[in-house]
Scaffold this motif. Structure first.
Motif, PDB file in Angstrom:
ATOM      1  N   LEU A  12       5.195   4.887  39.519  1.00  0.00           N
ATOM      2  CA  LEU A  12       5.134   5.949  38.519  1.00  0.00           C
ATOM      3  C   LEU A  12       5.802   5.459  37.248  1.00  0.00           C
ATOM      4  O   LEU A  12       6.972   5.048  37.277  1.00  0.00           O
ATOM      5  CB  LEU A  12       5.850   7.210  39.014  1.00  0.00           C
ATOM      6  CG  LEU A  12       5.131   8.075  40.048  1.00  0.00           C
ATOM      7  CD1 LEU A  12       4.846   7.348  41.336  1.00  0.00           C
ATOM      8  CD2 LEU A  12       5.921   9.327  40.320  1.00  0.00           C
ATOM      9  N   ASP A  14       7.099   6.201  33.460  1.00  0.00           N
ATOM     10  CA  ASP A  14       7.512   7.105  32.389  1.00  0.00           C
ATOM     11  C   ASP A  14       7.478   6.271  31.106  1.00  0.00           C
ATOM     12  O   ASP A  14       8.499   5.789  30.628  1.00  0.00           O
ATOM     13  CB  ASP A  14       8.915   7.636  32.686  1.00  0.00           C
ATOM     14  CG  ASP A  14       9.442   8.620  31.649  1.00  0.00           C
ATOM     15  OD1 ASP A  14       8.784   8.812  30.618  1.00  0.00           O
ATOM     16  OD2 ASP A  14      10.529   9.181  31.887  1.00  0.00           O
ATOM     17  N   PHE A  59       2.112   8.055  33.193  1.00  0.00           N
ATOM     18  CA  PHE A  59       2.191   9.400  32.630  1.00  0.00           C
ATOM     19  C   PHE A  59       2.301   9.344  31.111  1.00  0.00           C
ATOM     20  O   PHE A  59       3.093   8.580  30.563  1.00  0.00           O
ATOM     21  CB  PHE A  59       3.385  10.145  33.225  1.00  0.00           C
ATOM     22  CG  PHE A  59       3.218  10.437  34.688  1.00  0.00           C
ATOM     23  CD1 PHE A  59       2.780  11.673  35.111  1.00  0.00           C
ATOM     24  CD2 PHE A  59       3.466   9.459  35.643  1.00  0.00           C
ATOM     25  CE1 PHE A  59       2.598  11.946  36.458  1.00  0.00           C
ATOM     26  CE2 PHE A  59       3.292   9.720  36.996  1.00  0.00           C
ATOM     27  CZ  PHE A  59       2.856  10.966  37.404  1.00  0.00           C
ATOM     28  N   VAL A  83      -2.284   9.513  33.468  1.00  0.00           N
ATOM     29  CA  VAL A  83      -2.077  10.934  33.722  1.00  0.00           C
ATOM     30  C   VAL A  83      -1.665  11.577  32.396  1.00  0.00           C
ATOM     31  O   VAL A  83      -0.474  11.709  32.109  1.00  0.00           O
ATOM     32  CB  VAL A  83      -1.001  11.172  34.811  1.00  0.00           C
ATOM     33  CG1 VAL A  83      -0.862  12.658  35.120  1.00  0.00           C
ATOM     34  CG2 VAL A  83      -1.300  10.378  36.067  1.00  0.00           C
ATOM     35  N   LEU A  85      -0.844  14.495  30.093  1.00  0.00           N
ATOM     36  CA  LEU A  85      -0.432  15.878  30.296  1.00  0.00           C
ATOM     37  C   LEU A  85      -0.175  16.556  28.954  1.00  0.00           C
ATOM     38  O   LEU A  85       0.227  15.910  27.981  1.00  0.00           O
ATOM     39  CB  LEU A  85       0.850  15.921  31.134  1.00  0.00           C
ATOM     40  CG  LEU A  85       0.751  15.277  32.517  1.00  0.00           C
ATOM     41  CD1 LEU A  85       2.128  15.129  33.136  1.00  0.00           C
ATOM     42  CD2 LEU A  85      -0.161  16.097  33.405  1.00  0.00           C
ATOM     43  N   VAL A  94       5.848  15.020  30.532  1.00  0.00           N
ATOM     44  CA  VAL A  94       5.867  13.801  31.344  1.00  0.00           C
ATOM     45  C   VAL A  94       6.892  13.936  32.464  1.00  0.00           C
ATOM     46  O   VAL A  94       6.603  13.630  33.622  1.00  0.00           O
ATOM     47  CB  VAL A  94       6.115  12.556  30.467  1.00  0.00           C
ATOM     48  CG1 VAL A  94       6.435  11.340  31.318  1.00  0.00           C
ATOM     49  CG2 VAL A  94       4.911  12.287  29.576  1.00  0.00           C
ATOM     50  N   GLY A  97       5.577  16.354  35.080  1.00  0.00           N
ATOM     51  CA  GLY A  97       4.525  15.723  35.872  1.00  0.00           C
ATOM     52  C   GLY A  97       5.076  14.731  36.879  1.00  0.00           C
ATOM     53  O   GLY A  97       4.641  14.703  38.038  1.00  0.00           O
ATOM     54  N   ILE A  98       6.036  13.921  36.467  1.00  0.00           N
ATOM     55  CA  ILE A  98       6.631  12.941  37.383  1.00  0.00           C
ATOM     56  C   ILE A  98       7.435  13.653  38.468  1.00  0.00           C
ATOM     57  O   ILE A  98       7.361  13.291  39.649  1.00  0.00           O
ATOM     58  CB  ILE A  98       7.481  11.905  36.615  1.00  0.00           C
ATOM     59  CG1 ILE A  98       6.568  11.010  35.763  1.00  0.00           C
ATOM     60  CG2 ILE A  98       8.328  11.071  37.578  1.00  0.00           C
ATOM     61  CD1 ILE A  98       7.306  10.054  34.849  1.00  0.00           C
ATOM     62  N   THR A 101       5.099  14.987  40.969  1.00  0.00           N
ATOM     63  CA  THR A 101       4.499  13.894  41.732  1.00  0.00           C
ATOM     64  C   THR A 101       5.490  13.345  42.759  1.00  0.00           C
ATOM     65  O   THR A 101       5.115  13.069  43.908  1.00  0.00           O
ATOM     66  CB  THR A 101       4.001  12.786  40.784  1.00  0.00           C
ATOM     67  OG1 THR A 101       3.085  13.368  39.846  1.00  0.00           O
ATOM     68  CG2 THR A 101       3.320  11.666  41.546  1.00  0.00           C
TER      69      THR A 101
END
Length: 190
Positions: A12, A14, A59, A83, A85, A94, A97-98, A101
């Motif tokens: 993931l 950022d 993201f 991704v 957002l 962000v 979303g993380i 997830t």
């Protein structure tokens, strides 16, 4: 039909956090494309590190309503799933979303590698670290990690350096960091 996969690493990214730390804390200017991480190297590092396939998610804050299409295509060509957002002004889309997830990953099998320095993820990473069946790591510039990540390292979190461990840059960054004497190479200073 292919063989079933025993494990997966969820990578993931950022991107805003990595870019901001690189620009403000290390370079002291907005990074040029040549100064930014080579994301394909990070994806390969994640695959090599734990020897299993990677599901790579990048993201992006798309609250402006505009997609950075060339960047999206570049990410896709490197095996990332963008991704993008959006949300209300001031909303940390962000991070949200993380966080969601990370919680979703907690309900399934798989290892996690998060590229961020942000302490907003500490509770989520902490819950994942408690699962002893899972490997969890954070990758970034170690001198800028939230201090809570170092506390979790004692509980099983692995900390990786984006430059020195993952090899994501094409040139040496102008960093000042604490160097363990066992890894000190004077040639780098001469």
């Amino acid at each position: 039909m292919s063989e079933p996969v025993d494990g997966v690493t969820y990578l993931l990214i950022d991107g805003e956090n990595i870019d901001s730390t690189l620009g403000q804390q290390i370079l002291e200017h907005r990074p040029t494309s040549e100064e930014r991480p080579r994301w394909e190297r990070l994806r390969q590092f994640a695959e090599d590190q734990w020897g299993q396939p990677v599901t790579a998610l990048f993201f992006l804050n798309a609250s402006s309503g505009v997609l950075p299409t060339p960047f999206i295509r570049a990410l896709q060509s490197m095996g990332y799933r963008p991704v993008p957002l959006s949300g209300a002004p001031g909303q940390k889309v962000v991070d949200i979303g993380i966080q969601r997830t990370l919680d979703a990953i907690g309900r399934r099998r798989g290892d996690v590698l998060l590229a961020s320095h942000d302490g907003d993820f500490l509770p989520h990473i902490g819950r994942l670290v408690k699962d002893e069946q899972r490997r969890v790591g954070v990758v970034g510039f170690v001198e800028f990690f939230n201090a809570g990540f170092a506390d979790l390292a004692g509980s099983g979190l692995t900390l990786f350096d984006l430059e020195f461990d993952a090899g994501c840059f094409t040139s040496v960054l102008p960093r000042v960091r604490i160097i363990p004497v066992g890894t000190f190479d004077p040639e780098a200073f001469l």
